[in-house]
Design a protein around this motif. Structure first.
Motif, PDB file in Angstrom:
ATOM      1  N   GLU A 119     -38.636  20.717  -0.341  1.00 15.34           N
ATOM      2  CA  GLU A 119     -38.773  20.749   1.209  1.00 15.34           C
ATOM      3  C   GLU A 119     -40.168  21.061   1.878  1.00 15.34           C
ATOM      4  O   GLU A 119     -40.560  20.907   2.925  1.00 15.34           O
ATOM      5  N   LYS A 120     -40.869  21.791   1.050  1.00 14.55           N
ATOM      6  CA  LYS A 120     -42.232  22.412   1.485  1.00 14.55           C
ATOM      7  C   LYS A 120     -43.355  21.377   0.841  1.00 14.55           C
ATOM      8  O   LYS A 120     -44.182  20.890   1.420  1.00 14.55           O
ATOM      9  N   LEU A 121     -43.493  21.805  -0.601  1.00 14.01           N
ATOM     10  CA  LEU A 121     -44.692  21.335  -1.317  1.00 14.01           C
ATOM     11  C   LEU A 121     -44.727  19.611  -1.164  1.00 14.01           C
ATOM     12  O   LEU A 121     -45.817  19.197  -0.572  1.00 14.01           O
ATOM     13  N   ALA A 122     -43.799  19.090  -1.674  1.00 19.94           N
ATOM     14  CA  ALA A 122     -43.837  17.532  -1.657  1.00 19.94           C
ATOM     15  C   ALA A 122     -44.047  16.731  -0.479  1.00 19.94           C
ATOM     16  O   ALA A 122     -44.180  15.804  -0.276  1.00 19.94           O
ATOM     17  N   THR A 123     -43.614  17.618   0.716  1.00 15.31           N
ATOM     18  CA  THR A 123     -43.555  16.870   2.142  1.00 15.31           C
ATOM     19  C   THR A 123     -44.900  16.921   2.806  1.00 15.31           C
ATOM     20  O   THR A 123     -45.116  16.339   3.716  1.00 15.31           O
ATOM     21  N   ILE A 124     -45.796  17.423   2.193  1.00 15.40           N
ATOM     22  CA  ILE A 124     -47.322  17.771   2.787  1.00 15.40           C
ATOM     23  C   ILE A 124     -47.962  16.452   2.660  1.00 15.40           C
ATOM     24  O   ILE A 124     -47.993  15.922   1.706  1.00 15.40           O
ATOM     25  N   ASN A 125     -48.267  15.741   3.561  1.00 11.33           N
ATOM     26  CA  ASN A 125     -49.297  14.895   3.847  1.00 11.33           C
ATOM     27  C   ASN A 125     -50.317  15.013   2.808  1.00 11.33           C
ATOM     28  O   ASN A 125     -51.425  15.992   3.059  1.00 11.33           O
ATOM     29  N   GLY A 126     -50.562  14.138   1.802  1.00 16.17           N
ATOM     30  CA  GLY A 126     -51.689  14.196   1.028  1.00 16.17           C
ATOM     31  C   GLY A 126     -51.140  14.569  -0.509  1.00 16.17           C
ATOM     32  O   GLY A 126     -52.025  14.290  -1.648  1.00 16.17           O
ATOM     33  N   VAL A 127     -50.005  15.048  -0.591  1.00 13.60           N
ATOM     34  CA  VAL A 127     -49.418  15.452  -2.000  1.00 13.60           C
ATOM     35  C   VAL A 127     -48.922  14.024  -2.430  1.00 13.60           C
ATOM     36  O   VAL A 127     -48.080  13.602  -1.910  1.00 13.60           O
TER      37      VAL A 127
END
Length: 159
Positions: A119-127
């Motif tokens: 929900e937080k880490l993988a949804t960051i644009n650029g990950v």
């Protein structure tokens, strides 16, 4: 590295009197140097190393390999700083090799870590991707052995 910092890194709980004696300095000089290191941000904090099995801490620690796309003008730094802001993230390092960032995260359960990642880490644009490894047992933490073998009393050998 400064000899005072070396001693503090080994045991930050060492009394100033002992540090002064070891370094052939006055206690006032040791205290002043420590205060200077704290003000300059050389010393960022002090932490106790705890044995989670003895404290009953049931938290889960995950080591997460993160591949990211560096930003134009900011490289890896801006994205790493954003990731480091999450409460779940305890450490974040830029790495060489097959992935870009190494993130150490803690949560109450496996599900909490999974929710943080999805929900937080993988949804960051650029990950681009993540690979998660869960810590199962600690043997050594920051140079301190935790899991000591229990020695059983030996029986006397008689002929």
């Amino acid at each position: 590295m400064d000899p005072l910092l070396t001693l503090l890194k080994r045991d930050a709980h060492t009394p100033p009197e002992d540090l002064a004696r070891e370094l052939s300095l006055s206690v006032a000089e040791v205290n002043a140097r420590i205060a200077h290191f704290e003000q300059e941000g050389v010393i960022l904090g002090y932490q106790a190393i705890l044995d989670a099995e003895k404290t009953g801490d049931a938290s889960v620690t995950a080591v997460i390999e993160v591949k990211i796309t560096p930003e134009r003008g900011g490289g890896f730094d801006r994205l790493a700083a954003r990731i480091a802001q999450f409460d779940e993230v305890k450490s974040c390092y830029l790495m060489s090799g097959g992935y870009d960032l190494l993130v150490i995260a803690e949560g109450r359960t496996l599900q909490a870590i999974a929710a943080f990642i999805s929900e937080k880490l993988a949804t960051i644009n650029g990950v681009i991707s993540t690979a998660t490894h869960f810590r199962l047992k600690v043997y050594k933490e920051n140079g301190n052995l935790l899991a000591r073998e229990k020695s059983e009393p030996r029986l006397a050998v008689t002929p």
